[in-house]
Motif scaffolding. Structure first.
Motif, PDB file in Angstrom:
ATOM      1  N   GLY A 210      24.165  42.631  -3.340  1.00 15.79           N
ATOM      2  CA  GLY A 210      23.546  43.753  -4.041  1.00 15.79           C
ATOM      3  C   GLY A 210      24.333  45.042  -3.916  1.00 15.79           C
ATOM      4  O   GLY A 210      24.259  45.909  -4.790  1.00 15.79           O
ATOM      5  N   ALA A 211      25.098  45.173  -2.829  1.00 15.82           N
ATOM      6  CA  ALA A 211      25.874  46.393  -2.609  1.00 15.82           C
ATOM      7  C   ALA A 211      27.318  46.248  -3.075  1.00 15.82           C
ATOM      8  O   ALA A 211      28.102  47.193  -2.958  1.00 15.82           O
ATOM      9  CB  ALA A 211      25.857  46.749  -1.129  1.00 15.82           C
ATOM     10  N   ALA A 212      27.668  45.086  -3.622  1.00 20.78           N
ATOM     11  CA  ALA A 212      29.065  44.809  -3.958  1.00 20.78           C
ATOM     12  C   ALA A 212      29.641  45.788  -4.975  1.00 20.78           C
ATOM     13  O   ALA A 212      30.755  46.301  -4.795  1.00 20.78           O
ATOM     14  CB  ALA A 212      29.200  43.374  -4.480  1.00 20.78           C
ATOM     15  N   ILE A 213      28.896  46.062  -6.026  1.00 20.20           N
ATOM     16  CA  ILE A 213      29.435  46.911  -7.092  1.00 20.20           C
ATOM     17  C   ILE A 213      29.625  48.357  -6.639  1.00 20.20           C
ATOM     18  O   ILE A 213      30.705  48.930  -6.822  1.00 20.20           O
ATOM     19  CB  ILE A 213      28.547  46.828  -8.344  1.00 20.20           C
ATOM     20  CG1 ILE A 213      28.629  45.420  -8.936  1.00 20.20           C
ATOM     21  CG2 ILE A 213      28.980  47.862  -9.388  1.00 20.20           C
ATOM     22  CD1 ILE A 213      27.741  45.185 -10.127  1.00 20.20           C
ATOM     23  N   PRO A 214      28.600  49.015  -6.026  1.00 14.72           N
ATOM     24  CA  PRO A 214      28.842  50.394  -5.570  1.00 14.72           C
ATOM     25  C   PRO A 214      29.927  50.488  -4.506  1.00 14.72           C
ATOM     26  O   PRO A 214      30.720  51.431  -4.501  1.00 14.72           O
ATOM     27  CB  PRO A 214      27.475  50.844  -5.027  1.00 14.72           C
ATOM     28  CG  PRO A 214      26.687  49.604  -4.844  1.00 14.72           C
ATOM     29  CD  PRO A 214      27.192  48.636  -5.862  1.00 14.72           C
ATOM     30  N   VAL A 215      29.985  49.500  -3.607  1.00 12.31           N
ATOM     31  CA  VAL A 215      31.021  49.509  -2.567  1.00 12.31           C
ATOM     32  C   VAL A 215      32.397  49.367  -3.205  1.00 12.31           C
ATOM     33  O   VAL A 215      33.352  50.069  -2.841  1.00 12.31           O
ATOM     34  CB  VAL A 215      30.778  48.381  -1.543  1.00 12.31           C
ATOM     35  CG1 VAL A 215      31.992  48.222  -0.625  1.00 12.31           C
ATOM     36  CG2 VAL A 215      29.537  48.672  -0.721  1.00 12.31           C
ATOM     37  N   ALA A 216      32.514  48.461  -4.183  1.00 12.59           N
ATOM     38  CA  ALA A 216      33.793  48.259  -4.872  1.00 12.59           C
ATOM     39  C   ALA A 216      34.208  49.507  -5.644  1.00 12.59           C
ATOM     40  O   ALA A 216      35.391  49.858  -5.674  1.00 12.59           O
ATOM     41  CB  ALA A 216      33.695  47.066  -5.823  1.00 12.59           C
ATOM     42  N   ALA A 217      33.229  50.184  -6.247  1.00 14.94           N
ATOM     43  CA  ALA A 217      33.536  51.405  -6.997  1.00 14.94           C
ATOM     44  C   ALA A 217      34.083  52.486  -6.069  1.00 14.94           C
ATOM     45  O   ALA A 217      35.085  53.147  -6.370  1.00 14.94           O
ATOM     46  CB  ALA A 217      32.285  51.902  -7.717  1.00 14.94           C
ATOM     47  N   VAL A 218      33.423  52.670  -4.924  1.00 14.06           N
ATOM     48  CA  VAL A 218      33.869  53.680  -3.958  1.00 14.06           C
ATOM     49  C   VAL A 218      35.238  53.308  -3.393  1.00 14.06           C
ATOM     50  O   VAL A 218      36.129  54.158  -3.256  1.00 14.06           O
ATOM     51  CB  VAL A 218      32.835  53.816  -2.819  1.00 14.06           C
ATOM     52  CG1 VAL A 218      33.379  54.722  -1.719  1.00 14.06           C
ATOM     53  CG2 VAL A 218      31.530  54.369  -3.357  1.00 14.06           C
ATOM     54  N   ALA A 219      35.408  52.025  -3.083  1.00 12.73           N
ATOM     55  CA  ALA A 219      36.693  51.569  -2.537  1.00 12.73           C
ATOM     56  C   ALA A 219      37.818  51.765  -3.549  1.00 12.73           C
ATOM     57  O   ALA A 219      38.927  52.186  -3.192  1.00 12.73           O
ATOM     58  CB  ALA A 219      36.596  50.098  -2.142  1.00 12.73           C
ATOM     59  N   GLY A 220      37.533  51.484  -4.821  1.00 13.86           N
ATOM     60  CA  GLY A 220      38.547  51.664  -5.863  1.00 13.86           C
ATOM     61  C   GLY A 220      38.936  53.115  -6.047  1.00 13.86           C
ATOM     62  O   GLY A 220      40.122  53.444  -6.145  1.00 13.86           O
ATOM     63  N   VAL A 221      37.929  53.997  -6.074  1.00 12.47           N
ATOM     64  CA  VAL A 221      38.206  55.435  -6.225  1.00 12.47           C
ATOM     65  C   VAL A 221      38.996  55.948  -5.029  1.00 12.47           C
ATOM     66  O   VAL A 221      39.978  56.693  -5.175  1.00 12.47           O
ATOM     67  CB  VAL A 221      36.887  56.220  -6.379  1.00 12.47           C
ATOM     68  CG1 VAL A 221      37.153  57.719  -6.307  1.00 12.47           C
ATOM     69  CG2 VAL A 221      36.211  55.879  -7.703  1.00 12.47           C
ATOM     70  N   ALA A 222      38.577  55.549  -3.812  1.00 12.27           N
ATOM     71  CA  ALA A 222      39.260  56.007  -2.596  1.00 12.27           C
ATOM     72  C   ALA A 222      40.711  55.527  -2.569  1.00 12.27           C
ATOM     73  O   ALA A 222      41.632  56.311  -2.256  1.00 12.27           O
ATOM     74  CB  ALA A 222      38.519  55.496  -1.365  1.00 12.27           C
ATOM     75  N   SER A 223      40.927  54.263  -2.920  1.00  8.64           N
ATOM     76  CA  SER A 223      42.294  53.743  -2.919  1.00  8.64           C
ATOM     77  C   SER A 223      43.144  54.420  -3.983  1.00  8.64           C
ATOM     78  O   SER A 223      44.331  54.664  -3.786  1.00  8.64           O
ATOM     79  CB  SER A 223      42.286  52.229  -3.141  1.00  8.64           C
ATOM     80  OG  SER A 223      41.716  51.899  -4.399  1.00  8.64           O
ATOM     81  N   GLY A 224      42.526  54.765  -5.107  1.00  4.69           N
ATOM     82  CA  GLY A 224      43.247  55.471  -6.167  1.00  4.69           C
ATOM     83  C   GLY A 224      43.674  56.864  -5.722  1.00  4.69           C
ATOM     84  O   GLY A 224      44.809  57.297  -5.986  1.00  4.69           O
ATOM     85  N   LEU A 225      42.778  57.560  -5.027  1.00 10.39           N
ATOM     86  CA  LEU A 225      43.110  58.904  -4.529  1.00 10.39           C
ATOM     87  C   LEU A 225      44.218  58.832  -3.486  1.00 10.39           C
ATOM     88  O   LEU A 225      45.148  59.655  -3.489  1.00 10.39           O
ATOM     89  CB  LEU A 225      41.857  59.558  -3.940  1.00 10.39           C
ATOM     90  CG  LEU A 225      40.750  59.936  -4.937  1.00 10.39           C
ATOM     91  CD1 LEU A 225      39.513  60.422  -4.187  1.00 10.39           C
ATOM     92  CD2 LEU A 225      41.247  61.009  -5.899  1.00 10.39           C
ATOM     93  N   ILE A 226      44.122  57.860  -2.585  1.00  8.79           N
ATOM     94  CA  ILE A 226      45.127  57.725  -1.540  1.00  8.79           C
ATOM     95  C   ILE A 226      46.489  57.359  -2.150  1.00  8.79           C
ATOM     96  O   ILE A 226      47.525  57.932  -1.788  1.00  8.79           O
ATOM     97  CB  ILE A 226      44.704  56.639  -0.520  1.00  8.79           C
ATOM     98  CG1 ILE A 226      43.456  57.096   0.243  1.00  8.79           C
ATOM     99  CG2 ILE A 226      45.851  56.345   0.454  1.00  8.79           C
ATOM    100  CD1 ILE A 226      42.853  56.022   1.124  1.00  8.79           C
ATOM    101  N   ALA A 227      46.475  56.428  -3.098  1.00 13.93           N
ATOM    102  CA  ALA A 227      47.727  56.012  -3.744  1.00 13.93           C
ATOM    103  C   ALA A 227      48.339  57.148  -4.563  1.00 13.93           C
ATOM    104  O   ALA A 227      49.550  57.355  -4.558  1.00 13.93           O
ATOM    105  CB  ALA A 227      47.466  54.800  -4.640  1.00 13.93           C
ATOM    106  N   GLY A 228      47.476  57.906  -5.224  1.00 11.21           N
ATOM    107  CA  GLY A 228      47.967  59.039  -6.013  1.00 11.21           C
ATOM    108  C   GLY A 228      48.598  60.109  -5.142  1.00 11.21           C
ATOM    109  O   GLY A 228      49.637  60.671  -5.475  1.00 11.21           O
ATOM    110  N   GLU A 229      47.962  60.372  -3.991  1.00 10.02           N
ATOM    111  CA  GLU A 229      48.497  61.374  -3.058  1.00 10.02           C
ATOM    112  C   GLU A 229      49.835  60.912  -2.479  1.00 10.02           C
ATOM    113  O   GLU A 229      50.783  61.686  -2.340  1.00 10.02           O
ATOM    114  CB  GLU A 229      47.487  61.615  -1.941  1.00 10.02           C
ATOM    115  CG  GLU A 229      47.872  62.748  -0.994  1.00 10.02           C
ATOM    116  CD  GLU A 229      47.909  64.100  -1.682  1.00 10.02           C
ATOM    117  OE1 GLU A 229      48.691  64.971  -1.241  1.00 10.02           O
ATOM    118  OE2 GLU A 229      47.174  64.284  -2.666  1.00 10.02           O
ATOM    119  N   ALA A 230      49.902  59.608  -2.149  1.00 12.10           N
ATOM    120  CA  ALA A 230      51.150  59.075  -1.602  1.00 12.10           C
ATOM    121  C   ALA A 230      52.271  59.122  -2.624  1.00 12.10           C
ATOM    122  O   ALA A 230      53.436  59.403  -2.274  1.00 12.10           O
ATOM    123  CB  ALA A 230      50.914  57.624  -1.149  1.00 12.10           C
ATOM    124  N   THR A 231      51.940  58.904  -3.884  1.00 10.02           N
ATOM    125  CA  THR A 231      52.938  58.954  -4.947  1.00 10.02           C
ATOM    126  C   THR A 231      53.485  60.357  -5.141  1.00 10.02           C
ATOM    127  O   THR A 231      54.688  60.563  -5.345  1.00 10.02           O
ATOM    128  CB  THR A 231      52.335  58.440  -6.274  1.00 10.02           C
ATOM    129  OG1 THR A 231      51.873  57.099  -6.092  1.00 10.02           O
ATOM    130  CG2 THR A 231      53.373  58.462  -7.375  1.00 10.02           C
TER     131      THR A 231
END
Length: 233
Positions: A210-231
């Motif tokens: 039941g928590a898979a979708i919100p957790v995946a959304a947060v994880a995706g956004v967080a990884s995108g921010l981290i990857a963008g900052e590293a780039t």
């Protein structure tokens, strides 16, 4: 007077020309969404009202899918809110182009646009084309009514014919797969997709589907921010 009427007719014809491809896609996807919504317990009238007030097709598919899956209401609400946050970004990016309109006009456009209407209006305004408030609002309303009528028709069809729920459900899954593939333009995008899929997998393995979708959304956004900052560094 005749000149003004003729000008309005030509303007609306141009709006319909731009809207027609989107309208056709709305009919196909909306019918599937209506069938799925009917399986979740909604009647055609309820589907029409929801479609005319909640302008996120992905969100509607998610509501029906999660409801049929027995997802807890809290997780359902969080998931739908998460997938709908993109509209705040759309409005923010559209705001500079709407400065030519009054606040009331801008609010009317922003409160009724769908993703596709956003793209068309932004393109028309950013390119400096003659795109009036009436054009933008007419586009929004035409697309909204097309989507709402299609979903309602799908719900009516679902109550009359035996259409497999899995088939209707997969229509939106297929659309998201298509959109995902279209976004795969580099390693950063691949990493974000991989992190999100891993989050879903781990949640399901842990018995927290039941928590898979919100957790995946947060994880995706967080990884995108981290990857963008590293780039950028």
């Amino acid at each position: 007077m005749q000149s003004s009427s003729s000008s309005q007719s030509l303007s609306f014809r141009r709006v319909l020309t731009l809207a027609l491809p989107v309208m056709l896609s709305y009919v196909a996807v909306g019918l599937a969404c209506g069938v799925l919504s009917q399986r979740a317990g909604m009647d055609p009238v309820g589907c029409f009202v929801l479609s005319a007030t909640y302008l996120s097709g992905g969100g509607q598919f998610m509501i029906a899918n999660l409801w049929l899956a027995g997802t807890p209401m809290g997780s359902l609400i969080i998931s739908v809110c998460a997938i709908s946050t993109r509209f705040a970004l759309y409005s923010a990016s559209l705001a500079p182009a709407l400065k030519r309109f009054s606040k009331r006009e801008s609010l009317a456009i922003a409160a009724t646009f769908t993703e596709e209407a956003y793209g068309i209006t932004l393109d028309q305004l950013a390119s400096g084309k003659d795109w009036s408030f009436g054009d933008a609002l007419a586009l929004d309303l035409v697309l909204m009514l097309t989507w709402a009528a299609s979903v309602a028709a799908g719900a009516a069809l679902g109550s009359l014919a035996s259409i497999p729920t899995a088939l209707a459900s997969f229509a939106m899954t297929a659309l998201f797969i298509y959109l995902l593939i279209g976004q795969m333009k580099g390693r950063v995008h691949l990493a974000i997709a991989a992190v999100s899929m891993l989050a879903v997998f781990l949640c399901k393995c842990a018995g927290a589907a039941g928590a898979a979708i919100p957790v995946a959304a947060v994880a995706g956004v967080a990884s995108g921010l981290i990857a963008g900052e590293a780039t950028r560094q």
